[in-house]
Design an enzyme around this catalytic site. Structure first.
Site, PDB file in Angstrom:
ATOM      1  N   THR A 220      -0.790 -12.198 -10.318  1.00 41.80           N
ATOM      2  CA  THR A 220       0.400 -11.414 -10.643  1.00 41.80           C
ATOM      3  C   THR A 220       0.197 -10.718 -11.983  1.00 41.80           C
ATOM      4  O   THR A 220      -0.543 -11.211 -12.850  1.00 41.80           O
ATOM      5  CB  THR A 220       1.662 -12.288 -10.706  1.00 41.80           C
ATOM      6  OG1 THR A 220       2.794 -11.462 -10.991  1.00 41.80           O
ATOM      7  CG2 THR A 220       1.552 -13.363 -11.790  1.00 41.80           C
TER       8      THR A 220
ATOM      9  N   CYS B 126     -15.502  -2.646  13.423  1.00 44.02           N
ATOM     10  CA  CYS B 126     -15.674  -2.278  12.014  1.00 44.02           C
ATOM     11  C   CYS B 126     -17.105  -1.821  11.757  1.00 44.02           C
ATOM     12  O   CYS B 126     -17.967  -2.605  11.337  1.00 44.02           O
ATOM     13  CB  CYS B 126     -15.305  -3.456  11.116  1.00 44.02           C
ATOM     14  SG  CYS B 126     -15.206  -3.022   9.367  1.00 44.02           S
TER      15      CYS B 126
END
Length: 557
Positions: free
Chosen positions: A451, A206
């Site tokens: 959510t 990375c």
């Protein structure tokens, strides 16, 4: 987001927001300008751009403009030159500053410099993600307040922050945790913290995180020679290499013997348990963040190596990458996507109705084993990692292998009831690294409960069963079983394309491709896919920590 933890989070992780020692690309200052000129705006001017006072910020903006114009005037007389670092700062501000007046002024100054014959850099990407267009990111409506707060706190809004801002509640606790790991009081020196993160990020090739933490390492006073290769680092840091590779790729192999080799009397050099737990959390944090960086297709920062060029745009035809999604008939794709959503909605409703049905413990174990041993292929795109990464990795061939390869003896399953975060890991981390358990627990809780009661084009949806299936599937990949969970739900709710993406991202994120990203949840919002990325990242982090914390617990007995 409170400013007390915003300060230094990105400065420490991604390089300083002002040109003191390190340029945005992570190089030492003596390498940053071809001419060797130190011309450009002062540290004070750039720091004042982050003032919370509008008048102060406006004055700093004028001072910046005058400083750049003065450099350009001197340049015409042959006595000075606008240095590369200043140009890169302006490029970054013009692309990612959430304050419109600063962004527009930086764009204007680059234009003026170009008109006067200065070779001006341009960003190679138009937005933070290669998978999500900048226009669609804006359409998703990231929370501007949290981006402005990040800029005012640290002078930079990096691509991680920009993408995570699609979920501001999560971003807030993520930044608090990262700041605590990198900047607050703790057993490890600040430059060591960044070097450990560099070692961890290199395991997954990375470069994005390697550059950011290399800059933070130098800014914290680290010896630049350490970045030339792992062999240049102190013996004590090099002794983490075995634990680092196991934690990144096969954490279930970590035993109390690995802990003993590092902390027992006679170990040379010896790690204290407090130091070791700090290093373990840093490594696991960086490994899981690699999953997010690759899984969201994050582009290099505009002022980092690979994020800019001084060459003009090429008019040559650029062939499409073989890993990019193929063009399909839009109407057919739309129809298929809608159908997939409807099928998933129906399955979720059916599962919620069946929750009262009892299943024998033997059947539950059988379903777990079936899920664990399922053959899910992942992409194989072995590109040579950059030299900057290669020299920081020991045993580069060591990679993830399936917890339970077909036809082989699997390692013992970790039963969550025997060793869990809630009952065991949380208290151990908090005891050895005060408050860190609380930071991590808040992050786990936020991502698990996050959510918006919607799914694709539907509103008022209870997505709990889908979120739980994602979390438990990732733990299943890592050999962790919940006795009270029916793993048959995983196969019902997670279609194959989603499993391919999740397994790739959780187990070898460097293999994630545009095609894999676009193949699953084709009719979902990008913010929902980013949400899935957050769940994978945190579930992976918790799984890796559990194995290491269990080994530490066994050692301490």
């Amino acid at each position: 987001m409170a400013s007390n933890y915003g300060v230094g989070v990105i400065r420490q992780a991604n390089g300083d927001s002002t040109p003191r020692r390190v340029s945005g690309s992570g190089r030492s200052r003596r390498h940053r300008s071809e001419s060797g000129s130190d011309a450009g705006p002062s540290v004070k001017t750039l720091s004042r751009l982050c003032s919370r006072d509008d008048d102060e910020r406006a004055a700093a903006l004028e001072e910046l403009s005058q400083g750049v114009r003065m450099c350009l005037e001197q340049d015409r007389c042959g006595s000075a030159e606008l240095d590369t670092e200043t140009l890169l700062h302006l490029l970054r501000l013009s692309h990612s500053c959430p304050l419109r007046e600063v962004r527009e002024r930086a764009t204007e100054l680059l234009r003026i410099a170009k008109e006067q014959g200065v070779k001006v850099p341009r960003a190679l990407a138009s937005g933070p993600s290669a998978f999500i267009t900048a226009k669609e990111m804006l359409k998703e409506g990231p929370d501007q307040d949290i981006l402005i707060e990040s800029f005012l706190s640290s002078g930079r809004v990096n691509h991680i922050t920009m993408v995570m801002a699609l979920h501001p509640a999560y971003l807030s606790c993520f930044l608090k945790t990262q700041h605590a790991l990198l900047a607050l009081d703790g057993p490890l020196p600040h430059h060591w913290r960044h070097y450990i993160a560099v070692m961890a990020a290199a395991r997954h090739h990375c470069l994005y995180l390697v550059q950011q933490h290399s800059a933070g390492f130098l800014e914290a006073g680290g010896d630049e020679s350490w970045l030339s290769g792992i062999d240049f680092a102190p013996t004590k840091l090099r002794s983490l290499q075995t634990l680092n590779k196991l934690l990144a790729h096969r954490p279930w192999l970590i035993t109390q013997q690995h802990i003993q080799q590092l902390v027992c009397p006679g170990a040379e050099p010896r790690w204290s348990l407090a130091e070791l737990i700090h290093a373990v959390v840093l490594m696991a944090h960086a490994h899981s963040l690699c999953s997010f960086v690759w899984g969201c297709g994050l582009n290099p920062e505009p002022d980092h190596s690979g994020g800019y060029t001084f060459q003009p745009p090429s008019v040559a035809h650029i062939p499409r990458s073989p890993h990019s999604p193929a063009h399909e008939d839009g109407r057919q794709e739309l129809c298929d996507g809608v159908m997939e959503v409807e099928v998933l909605m129906k399955r979720m409703a059916e599962l919620q109705q069946q929750q009262e049905e009892e299943c024998t413990q033997e059947e539950m174990v059988t379903r777990f084993e079936r899920e664990r041993s399922e053959s899910i292929p992942t992409a194989v795109v072995w590109e040579a990692p950059p030299e900057l990464v290669v020299r920081l990795v020991e045993d580069p061939e060591f990679r993830y292998e399936d917890f339970a390869p077909r036809g082989e003896q699997a390692p013992p399953t970790m039963r969550a009831q025997d060793y869990s975060w809630e009952d065991h890991g949380f208290s151990l981390v908090n005891r050895l690294l005060p408050d860190m358990g609380q930071f991590l627990d808040e992050k786990f809780q936020v991502v698990s409960n996050l959510t918006y009661h919607r799914m694709a084009m539907h509103e008022g949806v209870d997505t709990h069963t889908l979120r739980k299936a994602l979390w438990n599937y990732i733990h299943c990949l890592y050999g962790i079983r919940y006795d009270d969970y029916d793993y048959g739900s995983v196969n019902v709710l997670l279609e194959r394309a989603l499993k391919v993406f999740v397994k790739t991202m959780a187990c070898h994120p460097e293999q994630t491709t545009t095609r894999i990203y676009h193949a699953f949840w084709r009719h979902f919002r990008h913010s929902e896919k980013v949400h899935a990325n957050l769940i994978v990242m945190e579930a992976r982090l918790q799984a890796a920590l559990l194995y290491t914390l269990r080994a530490i617990t066994y050692y301490m007995r």
